[in-house]
Design a protein around this motif. Structure first.
Motif, short mmCIF file in Angstrom:
data_model
loop_
_atom_site.label_atom_id
_atom_site.label_comp_id
_atom_site.label_asym_id
_atom_site.label_seq_id
_atom_site.Cartn_x
_atom_site.Cartn_y
_atom_site.Cartn_z
N GLU A 1 -19.08 -1.21 -0.30
CA GLU A 1 -18.10 -0.41 0.43
C GLU A 1 -16.77 -0.37 -0.32
OE1 GLU A 1 -17.67 -1.72 4.45
OE2 GLU A 1 -19.72 -1.20 5.01
N ALA A 2 -16.35 -1.51 -0.85
CA ALA A 2 -15.08 -1.56 -1.57
C ALA A 2 -15.11 -0.66 -2.80
CB ALA A 2 -14.78 -3.00 -1.98
N LEU A 3 -16.19 -0.70 -3.56
CA LEU A 3 -16.29 0.09 -4.78
C LEU A 3 -16.42 1.58 -4.48
CD1 LEU A 3 -18.73 -2.20 -6.81
CD2 LEU A 3 -16.28 -1.91 -7.20
N THR A 4 -17.11 1.91 -3.39
CA THR A 4 -17.38 3.31 -3.06
C THR A 4 -16.15 4.05 -2.57
OG1 THR A 4 -19.68 2.81 -2.49
CG2 THR A 4 -18.76 4.85 -1.60
N MET A 5 -15.36 3.42 -1.72
CA MET A 5 -14.34 4.15 -0.97
C MET A 5 -12.91 3.97 -1.46
SD MET A 5 -15.68 3.84 2.97
CE MET A 5 -15.65 2.07 3.06
N SER A 6 -12.61 2.90 -2.17
CA SER A 6 -11.23 2.48 -2.36
C SER A 6 -10.53 3.14 -3.54
CB SER A 6 -11.18 0.96 -2.56
OG SER A 6 -11.99 0.30 -1.62
N ASP A 7 -9.22 3.30 -3.38
CA ASP A 7 -8.35 3.57 -4.51
C ASP A 7 -8.01 2.26 -5.22
OD1 ASP A 7 -8.05 6.38 -4.01
OD2 ASP A 7 -6.69 5.88 -2.37
N ARG A 8 -7.88 1.20 -4.41
CA ARG A 8 -7.53 -0.11 -4.95
C ARG A 8 -8.19 -1.18 -4.09
NH1 ARG A 8 -2.60 -3.12 -4.39
NH2 ARG A 8 -1.80 -1.38 -3.16
N VAL A 9 -8.58 -2.29 -4.73
CA VAL A 9 -9.26 -3.38 -4.03
C VAL A 9 -8.47 -4.68 -4.23
CG1 VAL A 9 -11.38 -4.75 -3.84
CG2 VAL A 9 -11.51 -2.30 -4.41
N VAL A 10 -8.31 -5.42 -3.13
CA VAL A 10 -7.71 -6.76 -3.18
C VAL A 10 -8.79 -7.75 -2.78
CG1 VAL A 10 -6.01 -8.31 -2.14
CG2 VAL A 10 -5.38 -5.95 -2.66
N LEU A 11 -9.18 -8.61 -3.72
CA LEU A 11 -10.22 -9.62 -3.46
C LEU A 11 -9.55 -10.92 -3.07
CD1 LEU A 11 -13.17 -10.64 -3.52
CD2 LEU A 11 -12.84 -11.10 -5.97
N ALA B 1 0.86 -1.19 0.00
CA ALA B 1 0.00 0.00 0.00
C ALA B 1 0.89 1.23 0.00
CB ALA B 1 -0.92 0.01 1.22
N ALA B 2 0.56 2.19 -0.85
CA ALA B 2 1.34 3.42 -0.95
C ALA B 2 0.90 4.42 0.11
CB ALA B 2 1.17 4.03 -2.34
N LYS B 3 1.73 5.42 0.34
CA LYS B 3 1.38 6.47 1.28
C LYS B 3 0.13 7.21 0.79
CE LYS B 3 3.21 10.56 3.62
NZ LYS B 3 4.37 11.46 3.78
N GLY B 4 -0.85 7.36 1.68
CA GLY B 4 -2.07 8.07 1.35
C GLY B 4 -3.07 7.26 0.54
N GLU B 5 -2.82 5.97 0.38
CA GLU B 5 -3.72 5.12 -0.41
C GLU B 5 -4.84 4.56 0.47
OE1 GLU B 5 -3.48 1.49 -3.69
OE2 GLU B 5 -1.91 1.65 -2.16
N PHE B 6 -6.04 4.45 -0.12
CA PHE B 6 -7.17 3.77 0.54
C PHE B 6 -7.26 2.39 -0.10
CE2 PHE B 6 -11.21 4.84 2.97
CZ PHE B 6 -11.59 3.53 3.12
N LEU B 7 -6.70 1.39 0.58
CA LEU B 7 -6.67 0.02 0.09
C LEU B 7 -7.72 -0.81 0.83
CD1 LEU B 7 -5.25 -2.27 -1.57
CD2 LEU B 7 -3.83 -2.64 0.46
N THR B 8 -8.57 -1.48 0.08
CA THR B 8 -9.58 -2.34 0.68
C THR B 8 -9.25 -3.80 0.40
OG1 THR B 8 -11.36 -0.71 0.55
CG2 THR B 8 -12.01 -3.01 0.66
N ILE B 9 -9.28 -4.61 1.46
CA ILE B 9 -9.15 -6.06 1.33
C ILE B 9 -10.56 -6.63 1.46
CG2 ILE B 9 -8.08 -8.15 2.21
CD1 ILE B 9 -5.83 -6.45 3.34
N LEU B 10 -11.03 -7.22 0.38
CA LEU B 10 -12.42 -7.66 0.25
C LEU B 10 -12.49 -9.17 0.22
CD1 LEU B 10 -15.45 -6.95 -0.52
CD2 LEU B 10 -14.66 -6.94 -2.91
#
Length: 353
Positions: free
Chosen positions: A195-205, A24-33
């Motif tokens: 939630e993942a689609l709404t908030m994330s910069d990147r999603v890990v499924l 995850a990069a600095k300032g990134e919103f990463l979601t683990i789904l």
């Protein structure tokens, strides 16, 4: 900001994480789904130091190697679904607690806590007891307590799961605004694709302790690369077939039943003759003219669901689901052929595992 390489974790004979790597990069919103048992919460606990992994090649937070460091020594903070607030402390005491145990003076801790409460719009309730707050307000207190210590990474373990739908949607927007305001790395755990689609910069499924697919939210929404990813991301129609030929990104597919249709290849390495799945969202299928690409269809059922109407049609390829946001035909024979845009039908290799 975060680097995890080749982490394995087991609970007895059960492998919860199987050689997983992510960053995850600095300032990134990463979601683990993922669903229950996918390994997403185990990953969060390994990052935070609440679990010691069976093995790991590299685990760094803010450039610091944290392998073997206890949770209290890592520059990250976790927000849990159950808030974990102290009932014997009032709001501002809860928020200031993390600063106090780090040796900050009472005056400095209170001043920082007040600023954090203003950030989550609870400055006026600093002296309230926790029992006087609503669920949404308690979640804001938990967030303020987490960010007041300015960690490099904020870990959020399904923090909105206990809230009702309307409040959950409001809190999604507030979390996004808070993250942008702080410029902090957020790692968010959820089973909700919304939630993942709404908030994330990147999603890990994740699936069964492995990463199934990762990318920008639109990548997972419009270009799933496996049947599991398509099903999890809400594709109602997933059809079996084989790839006959391809022309650039466009593939021609023979479906079970003999129907021949076209769609877009999810990856370029799919070869003609191979078994594939073709996935289409219900809202992306609609009636087409007799001379347009598509399938002959007979309307078999309609279900009115308030905001939209679901329709089932019978085709040579089997039963398909359509979704109309503008009403639906009143008679069963009103639909005679259905089709879709090539970009809305995704083709990926069939995988039975």
């Amino acid at each position: 900001m975060l680097e995890v390489s080749n982490v394995v974790h087991k609970y007895g004979r059960v492998t919860a994480l199987s050689d997983v790597s992510l960053s995850a990069a600095k300032g990134e919103f990463l979601t683990i789904l993922g669903s229950s048992g996918s390994g997403k919460t185990t990953m969060l606990r390994v990052i935070s130091g609440l679990e010691t992994p069976y093995s790991v090649n590299r685990l760094r937070i803010g450039g610091e190697d944290v392998v073997g460091l206890p949770a209290a020594k890592r520059n990250c903070t976790t927000v849990f679904q159950n808030y974990a607030l102290f009932p014997h402390m009032n709001v501002i005491e809860n928020v200031a607690y993390g600063l106090r145990i780090r040796g900050r003076t009472a005056q400095d801790s209170t001043a920082e806590a007040k600023r954090a409460l203003e950030m989550v719009q609870l400055g006026a309730k600093a002296d309230r007891s926790i029992g006087q707050l609503s669920g949404g307000e308690r979640q804001r207190v938990a967030l303020a307590r987490a960010v007041v210590t300015r960690p490099a990474i904020l870990l959020l373990d399904e923090p909105l799961g206990a809230l009702d739908e309307r409040l959950r949607q409001d809190m999604q927007l507030e979390l996004m605004e808070l993250q942008r305001k702080l410029g902090m790395t957020f790692i968010y755990i959820t089973h909700s694709q919304e939630e993942a689609l709404t908030m994330s910069d990147r999603v890990v499924l994740m699936k069964h302790g492995r990463i199934e697919q990762s990318g920008a939210p639109l990548d997972l929404f419009d270009r799933p690369v496996t049947r599991f990813a398509a099903d999890f991301m809400g594709y109602e129609n997933i059809l079996d077939g084989k790839l006959l030929r391809k022309d650039g990104e466009i593939g021609e597919v023979e479906l079970v039943g003999g129907a021949v249709v076209r769609g877009t290849l999810a990856t370029s390495d799919i070869q003609p003759g191979g078994a594939i799945n073709l996935a289409i969202r219900a809202e992306r299928i609609g009636p087409v003219a007799a001379d347009e690409d598509g399938l002959d269809a007979t309307l078999s059922n309609r279900v009115y669901r308030g905001k939209y109407t679901d329709m089932m049609v019978e085709t040579k390829a089997g039963t398909l689901r359509l979704r109309s946001w503008h009403g639906a035909p009143n008679e069963k024979g009103a639909i005679s052929r259905v089709g879709w845009k090539l970009s809305d039908a995704v083709i990926f290799p069939e995988h039975k595992g």
